[in-house]
Design an enzyme around this catalytic site. Sequence first.
Site, mmCIF file in Angstrom:
data_model
loop_
_atom_site.group_PDB
_atom_site.id
_atom_site.type_symbol
_atom_site.label_atom_id
_atom_site.label_comp_id
_atom_site.label_asym_id
_atom_site.label_seq_id
_atom_site.Cartn_x
_atom_site.Cartn_y
_atom_site.Cartn_z
ATOM 1 N N ALA A 126 39.640 34.216 33.789
ATOM 2 C CA ALA A 126 39.521 32.876 33.208
ATOM 3 C C ALA A 126 39.502 32.952 31.680
ATOM 4 O O ALA A 126 38.443 32.984 31.056
ATOM 5 C CB ALA A 126 38.265 32.182 33.719
ATOM 6 N N GLY A 133 46.648 28.583 25.250
ATOM 7 C CA GLY A 133 47.336 29.549 26.092
ATOM 8 C C GLY A 133 47.664 30.786 25.276
ATOM 9 O O GLY A 133 46.953 31.782 25.298
ATOM 10 N N ARG A 269 79.063 41.752 54.014
ATOM 11 C CA ARG A 269 79.974 40.620 53.881
ATOM 12 C C ARG A 269 81.406 41.101 53.653
ATOM 13 O O ARG A 269 81.662 41.908 52.741
ATOM 14 C CB ARG A 269 79.528 39.753 52.698
ATOM 15 C CG ARG A 269 80.454 38.606 52.332
ATOM 16 C CD ARG A 269 80.371 37.473 53.305
ATOM 17 N NE ARG A 269 81.054 36.285 52.776
ATOM 18 C CZ ARG A 269 81.297 35.199 53.500
ATOM 19 N NH1 ARG A 269 80.893 35.147 54.756
ATOM 20 N NH2 ARG A 269 81.910 34.163 52.955
ATOM 21 N N GLU A 364 50.455 36.183 31.069
ATOM 22 C CA GLU A 364 50.045 37.406 30.368
ATOM 23 C C GLU A 364 50.693 37.487 28.990
ATOM 24 O O GLU A 364 50.985 38.557 28.484
ATOM 25 C CB GLU A 364 50.397 38.640 31.204
ATOM 26 C CG GLU A 364 49.218 39.320 31.877
ATOM 27 C CD GLU A 364 48.490 38.449 32.882
ATOM 28 O OE1 GLU A 364 48.072 37.327 32.504
ATOM 29 O OE2 GLU A 364 48.291 38.882 34.015
ATOM 30 N N THR A 366 53.537 34.857 26.786
ATOM 31 C CA THR A 366 54.951 34.548 26.949
ATOM 32 C C THR A 366 55.804 35.620 26.284
ATOM 33 O O THR A 366 55.348 36.379 25.426
ATOM 34 C CB THR A 366 55.297 33.196 26.315
ATOM 35 O OG1 THR A 366 55.134 33.306 24.882
ATOM 36 C CG2 THR A 366 54.407 32.076 26.839
#
Length: 381
Positions: A126, A133, A269, A364, A366
């Site tokens: 937390a 941020g 494929r 963690e 940007t």
Amino acid sequence: MPVERLLPTPEATDLLALTRDIARNELATAAADHEADNRFGREAFRTLGASGLLGLPYPEEYGGAAQPFEVYLQVLEEISSAWMTVGVGLSVHTMACYPLANFGTDEQRAKWLPAMLGGETLGGYALSESHAGSDAAALRTRAERTADAYAVTGTKSWITHGGVADFYTLMARTSDDGPLGISCFLVDGTTPGLSAGAPEHKMGLTGSPTTDLIFDGAHLDGERLVGNEGDGLKIALAALDSGRLGISACAVGLAQAALDLAVDYAEQRHQFGKPVIEFQGLEFLLADMAAAVHSARATYLDAARRRDAGLPFGQQASVAKLVATDAAMKVTTDAVQVLGGAGYTRDFPAERYMREAKVLQIFEGTNQIQRMLIGRGLRTK
């Protein structure tokens, strides 16, 4: 396909073999349903704890395995390749244990760490707030001293395991002395005055709740302070350096899963009478994907080995986080392209991998913040 690894000891080799068995037989088989139903896989963490995989980098005397960080990260990569949400959850839990393990007193560690490392309790971290941020020092949640205790008031945001964690490592303001006014606390998840907001409606990682944490005069005994008052930001940033390596390993695991899926599909494929992997345009795309995965893995292992050797590794952790998460975004996007229309459907996990990759570039720190930290490290004055 299994990645061949150079591991430092036979014990580490055995740990990775155990991890692969759990990842293949228990995690991978549950991932799609849990993610589709927004259902939290708490039992997965109990399995990891019972197998000794929740405390790998921590001391044996408290129930850990005393493994090098490079071993822990490769275990984390394997878990993430099977179920990304659990890999990220393990990384967050390991980061939430870090402050107590490294800054707590012997008495605090003996009291709380064994349950945390053994899987009895699951943690959350937390730090972030809606306005704080990237700028962690701007946090406003306050812990007011009352005699020998603290009363915590404020709201934390973007908390992985919010509302389901058994404990939270909390950073809260104990004074108005800027970055030096932040302290670290270990909070029991059942503390009166603590509640969780409604889960966020997320693009990916839907098998784990992400919520606000609301502190309304929550009472914390003085023994819940980890380190000294004012050490919180220092502790938080140290934990984040290691946490970024965890996210780097998660990113590589996700990218490896996407690459494996794309290769398998391209071999199966057929178009114009042959497997599509034999067409050079697709072969080169897959080659670029493989190169991105291998180079990203090398960056996190380099940083981890520096950490294990006791060398500075903060800048290398930022490089690893930047390179690995950007690689995961590109590789998962390219995997959707390899599968074509099938990749855009939920019949295959490629679209889920792509959705899950995006958040890795955000939390963690940007990737813009990582570039800033790397740039600062280049300055000579």
